[in-house]
Scaffold this active site. Structure first.
Site, mmCIF file in Angstrom:
data_model
loop_
_atom_site.group_PDB
_atom_site.id
_atom_site.type_symbol
_atom_site.label_atom_id
_atom_site.label_comp_id
_atom_site.label_asym_id
_atom_site.label_seq_id
_atom_site.Cartn_x
_atom_site.Cartn_y
_atom_site.Cartn_z
ATOM 1 N N LYS A 6 64.496 -7.390 62.036
ATOM 2 C CA LYS A 6 65.609 -6.625 61.490
ATOM 3 C C LYS A 6 66.588 -6.323 62.474
ATOM 4 O O LYS A 6 67.639 -5.987 62.147
ATOM 5 C CB LYS A 6 65.116 -5.347 60.880
ATOM 6 C CG LYS A 6 64.194 -5.450 59.377
ATOM 7 C CD LYS A 6 63.924 -4.232 58.730
ATOM 8 C CE LYS A 6 63.100 -4.556 57.390
ATOM 9 N NZ LYS A 6 62.519 -3.462 56.952
ATOM 10 N N TYR A 7 66.326 -6.610 63.703
ATOM 11 C CA TYR A 7 67.334 -6.596 64.796
ATOM 12 C C TYR A 7 68.432 -7.500 64.696
ATOM 13 O O TYR A 7 69.426 -7.391 65.225
ATOM 14 C CB TYR A 7 66.737 -6.698 65.786
ATOM 15 C CG TYR A 7 65.931 -5.221 66.462
ATOM 16 C CD1 TYR A 7 64.821 -4.662 66.017
ATOM 17 C CD2 TYR A 7 66.429 -4.536 67.646
ATOM 18 C CE1 TYR A 7 64.444 -3.484 65.982
ATOM 19 C CE2 TYR A 7 65.700 -3.204 67.726
ATOM 20 C CZ TYR A 7 64.669 -2.965 67.375
ATOM 21 O OH TYR A 7 64.073 -1.583 67.491
ATOM 22 N N HIS A 114 68.854 4.914 84.052
ATOM 23 C CA HIS A 114 68.652 5.361 82.957
ATOM 24 C C HIS A 114 69.532 6.689 82.523
ATOM 25 O O HIS A 114 69.492 7.618 83.245
ATOM 26 C CB HIS A 114 67.123 5.741 82.654
ATOM 27 C CG HIS A 114 66.673 5.956 81.261
ATOM 28 N ND1 HIS A 114 67.299 6.770 80.398
ATOM 29 C CD2 HIS A 114 65.805 5.337 80.456
ATOM 30 C CE1 HIS A 114 66.433 6.791 78.905
ATOM 31 N NE2 HIS A 114 65.876 6.013 79.306
ATOM 32 N N GLY A 116 69.221 9.159 80.613
ATOM 33 C CA GLY A 116 68.403 10.510 80.304
ATOM 34 C C GLY A 116 67.630 10.885 81.665
ATOM 35 O O GLY A 116 67.481 12.117 81.579
ATOM 36 N N TYR A 117 67.805 10.148 82.785
ATOM 37 C CA TYR A 117 67.179 10.483 83.892
ATOM 38 C C TYR A 117 68.042 10.525 85.342
ATOM 39 O O TYR A 117 67.436 11.025 86.537
ATOM 40 C CB TYR A 117 65.897 9.921 84.108
ATOM 41 C CG TYR A 117 64.983 9.968 82.908
ATOM 42 C CD1 TYR A 117 64.132 11.303 82.597
ATOM 43 C CD2 TYR A 117 64.906 8.991 81.928
ATOM 44 C CE1 TYR A 117 63.223 11.349 81.689
ATOM 45 C CE2 TYR A 117 63.958 9.362 80.814
ATOM 46 C CZ TYR A 117 63.185 10.582 80.833
ATOM 47 O OH TYR A 117 62.311 10.778 79.627
ATOM 48 N N GLU A 184 59.555 -1.493 80.559
ATOM 49 C CA GLU A 184 60.308 -0.601 81.082
ATOM 50 C C GLU A 184 59.419 -0.184 82.310
ATOM 51 O O GLU A 184 59.793 0.305 83.560
ATOM 52 C CB GLU A 184 60.973 0.557 80.424
ATOM 53 C CG GLU A 184 62.040 1.395 81.244
ATOM 54 C CD GLU A 184 62.526 2.213 80.254
ATOM 55 O OE1 GLU A 184 63.898 2.102 79.774
ATOM 56 O OE2 GLU A 184 62.125 3.469 80.162
#
Ligand code: UDP
Ligand code: MN
Length: 233
Positions: A6-7, A114, A116-117, A184
């Site tokens: 579905k990507y 990243h 978030g980090y 990752e």
């Protein structure tokens, strides 16, 4: 890029916006791996730019798809890309470009912080912490936490990098292990001992749902919000 299952729904936004912002003025070959070539929309390419659609069969689980990218990219470098390009970027497909992404991003080996980090201390990075995994990093080690969605560099270096990650993934698999953040985690382990020559700031990959913090000048590319249940079968 990969658009499996579905990507394919992410492809037109990626390509439309990349054609406005990604490496404008340079020769660009996109390589798009998909199990659904008939679902890939026609996108008008600028001059010196081509879209190559490469058929790949679908794997079952989304984690296997994301990890398998290392193997596919590695083979593709050997079979095709080495004749066509000097640098290769490997990008998630669930991205949208908002501002210029140019030759300042080219380097021997390019990794991305990243979002978030980048303010977090190393002890709390979500590295793989099981010693039995090839991706293991101890709490006393690590420079940064890199995101798996964007990496690149000179072809030879991307070749070595993807081969090493693929081998580590296979070694884990043989023990029945899957690293905590899949490819990752292996990417982070590789970059611990093979320092990237260039780091891209979170300007190059920001979550679309989070407002730009003052320390970022410009959001160049963002990861679009997605309904995980709806796209991952
Ligand atoms: N992907 C895909 N089909 C899938 C799962 C993943 O094509 O069923 C590809 C796609 O290019 C996607 C990338 O693998 O952008 C990484 O997966 P995802 O974006 O879901 O990971 P996240 O960024 O959410 O960690
Ligand atoms: Mn993604």
């Amino acid at each position: 890029m990969f658009a499996i299952g579905k990507y394919t729904r992410f492809v037109s936004r990626f390509l439309d916006t990349a054609e406005k912002h990604f490496m404008i003025g340079y020769q660009v070959n996109y390589y798009l791996f998909t199990d659904n070539p008939q679902d890939i929309p026609a996108v008008r390419m600028g001059s010196g730019r081509t879209l190559n659609i490469i058929f790949k069969k679908k794997y079952k689980h989304w984690q296997e798809i994301t990890m398998w990218r290392m193997e596919v990219i590695n083979k593709h470098i050997v079979e095709v890309a080495h004749r066509e390009v000097d640098y290769l970027f490997c990008l998630d497909i669930d991205l949208v470009f908002y501002n210029s992404w140019g030759p300042e991003t080219l380097g021997e080996m390019v990794a991305t912080l990243h979002p978030g980090y980048y303010k977090t201390s190393r002890g709390s990075f979500p590295y793989e912490r099981r010693r039995s995994s090839m991706a293991y990093i101890s709490r006393e080690e690590g420079d940064f936490y890199y995101i798996g969605a964007v990496f690149g560099g000179r072809l030879k270096n991307v070749y070595e990098f993807t081969l090493s990650c693929h081998m580590a993934i296979l070694a884990d698999k043989a023990k029945g292990l899957m690293a905590v953040w899949h490819e990752e985690s292996h990417l982070n382990r590789y970059f611990l001992s093979h320092k990237p020559s260039k780091l891209l700031s979170p300007e190059y990959l920001w979550p679309d749902t989070i407002r730009k913090p003052p320390e970022l000048r410009l959001i160049r590319c963002a990861q679009v919000a997605k309904n995980h249940k709806a796209v991952r079968e």
